[in-house]
Motif scaffolding. Structure first.
Motif, PDB file in Angstrom:
ATOM      1  N   ARG A   1       0.835  -1.181   0.000  1.00 35.26           N
ATOM      2  CA  ARG A   1       0.000   0.000   0.000  1.00 35.26           C
ATOM      3  C   ARG A   1       0.877   1.240   0.000  1.00 35.26           C
ATOM      4  NH1 ARG A   1      -4.767  -0.352   4.281  1.00 35.26           N
ATOM      5  NH2 ARG A   1      -5.405   1.405   3.003  1.00 35.26           N
ATOM      6  N   ARG A   2       0.354   2.284  -0.522  1.00 33.98           N
ATOM      7  CA  ARG A   2       1.103   3.531  -0.576  1.00 33.98           C
ATOM      8  C   ARG A   2       0.783   4.385   0.660  1.00 33.98           C
ATOM      9  NH1 ARG A   2       3.208   4.957  -5.546  1.00 33.98           N
ATOM     10  NH2 ARG A   2       3.721   3.077  -6.702  1.00 33.98           N
ATOM     11  N   TYR A   3       1.817   4.867   1.289  1.00 37.69           N
ATOM     12  CA  TYR A   3       1.663   5.689   2.479  1.00 37.69           C
ATOM     13  C   TYR A   3       2.243   7.075   2.266  1.00 37.69           C
ATOM     14  CZ  TYR A   3       0.360   1.561   5.118  1.00 37.69           C
ATOM     15  OH  TYR A   3      -0.289   0.450   5.576  1.00 37.69           O
TER      16      TYR A   3
ATOM     17  N   SER B   1       3.773  11.482  -4.266  1.00 31.63           N
ATOM     18  CA  SER B   1       4.764  12.556  -4.427  1.00 31.63           C
ATOM     19  C   SER B   1       4.221  13.814  -5.074  1.00 31.63           C
ATOM     20  CB  SER B   1       5.978  12.069  -5.248  1.00 31.63           C
ATOM     21  OG  SER B   1       6.597  10.984  -4.610  1.00 31.63           O
ATOM     22  N   THR B   2       2.916  13.900  -5.258  1.00 26.29           N
ATOM     23  CA  THR B   2       2.372  15.094  -5.907  1.00 26.29           C
ATOM     24  C   THR B   2       2.258  16.273  -4.947  1.00 26.29           C
ATOM     25  OG1 THR B   2       0.116  14.348  -5.462  1.00 26.29           O
ATOM     26  CG2 THR B   2       1.071  13.767  -7.593  1.00 26.29           C
ATOM     27  N   ASN B   3       2.242  15.992  -3.671  1.00 27.15           N
ATOM     28  CA  ASN B   3       2.118  17.075  -2.672  1.00 27.15           C
ATOM     29  C   ASN B   3       3.256  17.008  -1.678  1.00 27.15           C
ATOM     30  OD1 ASN B   3      -0.517  18.306  -3.378  1.00 27.15           O
ATOM     31  ND2 ASN B   3      -1.281  16.268  -2.927  1.00 27.15           N
ATOM     32  N   THR B   4       3.842  18.163  -1.424  1.00 25.03           N
ATOM     33  CA  THR B   4       4.803  18.314  -0.345  1.00 25.03           C
ATOM     34  C   THR B   4       4.429  19.556   0.446  1.00 25.03           C
ATOM     35  OG1 THR B   4       6.333  19.586  -1.726  1.00 25.03           O
ATOM     36  CG2 THR B   4       6.699  17.203  -1.568  1.00 25.03           C
ATOM     37  N   TYR B   5       4.834  19.546   1.708  1.00 30.97           N
ATOM     38  CA  TYR B   5       4.466  20.663   2.590  1.00 30.97           C
ATOM     39  C   TYR B   5       5.565  20.822   3.612  1.00 30.97           C
ATOM     40  CZ  TYR B   5       1.580  23.437   5.795  1.00 30.97           C
ATOM     41  OH  TYR B   5       1.093  24.420   6.609  1.00 30.97           O
ATOM     42  N   TYR B   6       5.927  22.070   3.916  1.00 36.29           N
ATOM     43  CA  TYR B   6       7.031  22.342   4.816  1.00 36.29           C
ATOM     44  C   TYR B   6       6.636  23.342   5.882  1.00 36.29           C
ATOM     45  CZ  TYR B   6       9.835  20.222   1.116  1.00 36.29           C
ATOM     46  OH  TYR B   6      10.357  19.356   0.184  1.00 36.29           O
TER      47      TYR B   6
ATOM     48  N   LYS C   1      11.499  25.863   5.348  1.00 37.73           N
ATOM     49  CA  LYS C   1      11.221  26.062   3.929  1.00 37.73           C
ATOM     50  C   LYS C   1      12.430  26.693   3.236  1.00 37.73           C
ATOM     51  CE  LYS C   1       6.987  27.041   3.402  1.00 37.73           C
ATOM     52  NZ  LYS C   1       5.691  27.758   3.394  1.00 37.73           N
ATOM     53  N   GLY C   2      12.806  26.111   2.110  1.00 39.66           N
ATOM     54  CA  GLY C   2      13.962  26.599   1.376  1.00 39.66           C
ATOM     55  C   GLY C   2      15.273  25.965   1.814  1.00 39.66           C
ATOM     56  N   ARG C   3      15.263  25.277   2.944  1.00 41.29           N
ATOM     57  CA  ARG C   3      16.493  24.616   3.439  1.00 41.29           C
ATOM     58  C   ARG C   3      16.355  23.088   3.418  1.00 41.29           C
ATOM     59  NH1 ARG C   3      18.004  25.199   8.599  1.00 41.29           N
ATOM     60  NH2 ARG C   3      15.888  25.546   9.395  1.00 41.29           N
ATOM     61  N   PHE C   4      15.163  22.597   3.682  1.00 45.37           N
ATOM     62  CA  PHE C   4      14.913  21.156   3.738  1.00 45.37           C
ATOM     63  C   PHE C   4      14.113  20.719   2.517  1.00 45.37           C
ATOM     64  CE2 PHE C   4      14.981  20.533   8.679  1.00 45.37           C
ATOM     65  CZ  PHE C   4      16.198  21.186   8.729  1.00 45.37           C
ATOM     66  N   THR C   5      14.370  19.497   2.064  1.00 45.08           N
ATOM     67  CA  THR C   5      13.635  18.922   0.944  1.00 45.08           C
ATOM     68  C   THR C   5      13.245  17.487   1.283  1.00 45.08           C
ATOM     69  OG1 THR C   5      14.886  20.250  -0.651  1.00 45.08           O
ATOM     70  CG2 THR C   5      13.669  18.369  -1.499  1.00 45.08           C
ATOM     71  N   VAL C   6      11.970  17.191   1.121  1.00 44.49           N
ATOM     72  CA  VAL C   6      11.470  15.843   1.376  1.00 44.49           C
ATOM     73  C   VAL C   6      11.275  15.131   0.033  1.00 44.49           C
ATOM     74  CG1 VAL C   6       9.057  16.608   1.446  1.00 44.49           C
ATOM     75  CG2 VAL C   6       9.724  14.498   2.605  1.00 44.49           C
ATOM     76  N   SER C   7      11.625  13.870  -0.016  1.00 49.94           N
ATOM     77  CA  SER C   7      11.491  13.090  -1.239  1.00 49.94           C
ATOM     78  C   SER C   7      11.266  11.625  -0.871  1.00 49.94           C
ATOM     79  CB  SER C   7      12.731  13.237  -2.121  1.00 49.94           C
ATOM     80  OG  SER C   7      13.880  12.743  -1.451  1.00 49.94           O
TER      81      SER C   7
ATOM     82  N   ASP D   1      11.712   7.371  -2.515  1.00 53.94           N
ATOM     83  CA  ASP D   1      12.104   6.405  -3.527  1.00 53.94           C
ATOM     84  C   ASP D   1      11.277   5.149  -3.263  1.00 53.94           C
ATOM     85  OD1 ASP D   1      13.269   4.480  -5.137  1.00 53.94           O
ATOM     86  OD2 ASP D   1      15.306   5.185  -4.808  1.00 53.94           O
ATOM     87  N   ASP D   2      10.199   5.000  -4.005  1.00 55.42           N
ATOM     88  CA  ASP D   2       9.283   3.888  -3.735  1.00 55.42           C
ATOM     89  C   ASP D   2       9.920   2.534  -4.055  1.00 55.42           C
ATOM     90  OD1 ASP D   2       6.380   5.810  -4.740  1.00 55.42           O
ATOM     91  OD2 ASP D   2       7.262   5.486  -2.760  1.00 55.42           O
ATOM     92  N   ALA D   3      10.863   2.526  -4.970  1.00 55.24           N
ATOM     93  CA  ALA D   3      11.544   1.262  -5.278  1.00 55.24           C
ATOM     94  C   ALA D   3      12.315   0.752  -4.075  1.00 55.24           C
ATOM     95  CB  ALA D   3      12.464   1.435  -6.469  1.00 55.24           C
ATOM     96  N   LYS D   4      12.761   1.671  -3.239  1.00 52.39           N
ATOM     97  CA  LYS D   4      13.525   1.303  -2.040  1.00 52.39           C
ATOM     98  C   LYS D   4      12.676   1.383  -0.779  1.00 52.39           C
ATOM     99  CE  LYS D   4      17.955   2.835  -3.925  1.00 52.39           C
ATOM    100  NZ  LYS D   4      19.124   3.724  -3.721  1.00 52.39           N
ATOM    101  N   ASN D   5      11.396   1.750  -0.920  1.00 52.58           N
ATOM    102  CA  ASN D   5      10.521   1.928   0.246  1.00 52.58           C
ATOM    103  C   ASN D   5      11.171   2.846   1.279  1.00 52.58           C
ATOM    104  OD1 ASN D   5       8.381   0.288  -0.645  1.00 52.58           O
ATOM    105  ND2 ASN D   5       9.492  -1.534  -0.007  1.00 52.58           N
ATOM    106  N   THR D   6      11.720   3.930   0.803  1.00 56.73           N
ATOM    107  CA  THR D   6      12.446   4.838   1.676  1.00 56.73           C
ATOM    108  C   THR D   6      12.085   6.273   1.352  1.00 56.73           C
ATOM    109  OG1 THR D   6      14.298   3.287   1.854  1.00 56.73           O
ATOM    110  CG2 THR D   6      14.734   5.565   2.472  1.00 56.73           C
ATOM    111  N   GLU D   7      11.910   7.061   2.388  1.00 54.54           N
ATOM    112  CA  GLU D   7      11.686   8.493   2.249  1.00 54.54           C
ATOM    113  C   GLU D   7      12.894   9.224   2.828  1.00 54.54           C
ATOM    114  OE1 GLU D   7       9.404   6.418   3.655  1.00 54.54           O
ATOM    115  OE2 GLU D   7       8.293   6.231   1.770  1.00 54.54           O
ATOM    116  N   TYR D   8      13.130  10.418   2.298  1.00 52.56           N
ATOM    117  CA  TYR D   8      14.321  11.167   2.686  1.00 52.56           C
ATOM    118  C   TYR D   8      13.951  12.569   3.123  1.00 52.56           C
ATOM    119  CZ  TYR D   8      16.450   7.411  -0.026  1.00 52.56           C
ATOM    120  OH  TYR D   8      16.823   6.189  -0.507  1.00 52.56           O
ATOM    121  N   LEU D   9      14.781  13.100   4.002  1.00 49.93           N
ATOM    122  CA  LEU D   9      14.697  14.506   4.374  1.00 49.93           C
ATOM    123  C   LEU D   9      16.100  15.075   4.222  1.00 49.93           C
ATOM    124  CD1 LEU D   9      12.846  16.769   5.459  1.00 49.93           C
ATOM    125  CD2 LEU D   9      13.716  16.211   7.753  1.00 49.93           C
ATOM    126  N   GLN D  10      16.303  15.806   3.154  1.00 49.93           N
ATOM    127  CA  GLN D  10      17.594  16.468   2.916  1.00 49.93           C
ATOM    128  C   GLN D  10      17.586  17.795   3.667  1.00 49.93           C
ATOM    129  OE1 GLN D  10      20.398  15.457   1.119  1.00 49.93           O
ATOM    130  NE2 GLN D  10      21.325  17.288   2.031  1.00 49.93           N
TER     131      GLN D  10
END
Length: 123
Positions: free
Chosen positions: A30-32, A55-60, A65-71, A73-82
């Protein structure tokens, strides 16, 4: 059940960068939607960022805002916070949370939570 495991925390000087990961296991068919929260000593947990399941919506939060980026990778079942341009006030334990409802992760009402990873930013 869904299990979340954060990693990537550590100590960095102000102005530096870190990338946090949130590995998702369990019912991954399932997609979370996934959110990031943080809690500094003596303070309440606060929202940082969120990304919807597709991945169509992001919110900070305004503070990142402007410093952090959320993304994700569904192939790896992993989310990132840069996290770039880190400040001492970013010091906190960072948690990821997941839910099938995007609004739930934004509001801190996500069904699943990880154990957290410590981020320390020195001046």
């Amino acid at each position: 059940q869904v299990q979340l495991a954060e990693s990537g925390g550590g100590s960095v000087q102000a102005g530096g960068s870190l990338r946090l990961s949130c590995a998702t296991s369990g019912r991954t068919a399932r997609r979370y939607s996934v959110g990031w929260f943080r809690q500094a000593p003596g303070k309440e947990r606060e929202f940082v960022a969120a990304i919807s399941w597709n991945s169509t919506n992001t919110y900070y939060a305004d503070s990142v805002k402007g410093r952090f980026t959320v993304s994700r990778d569904d192939a790896k079942n992993t989310e990132y916070l840069q996290m770039n341009s880190l400040k001492p006030e970013d010091t906190a334990v960072y948690y990821c949370t997941a839910d099938t409802y995007y609004t739930a992760v934004v509001n801190g009402a996500g069904l699943y939570w990880g154990q957290g990873t410590q981020v320390t930013v020195s001046s």
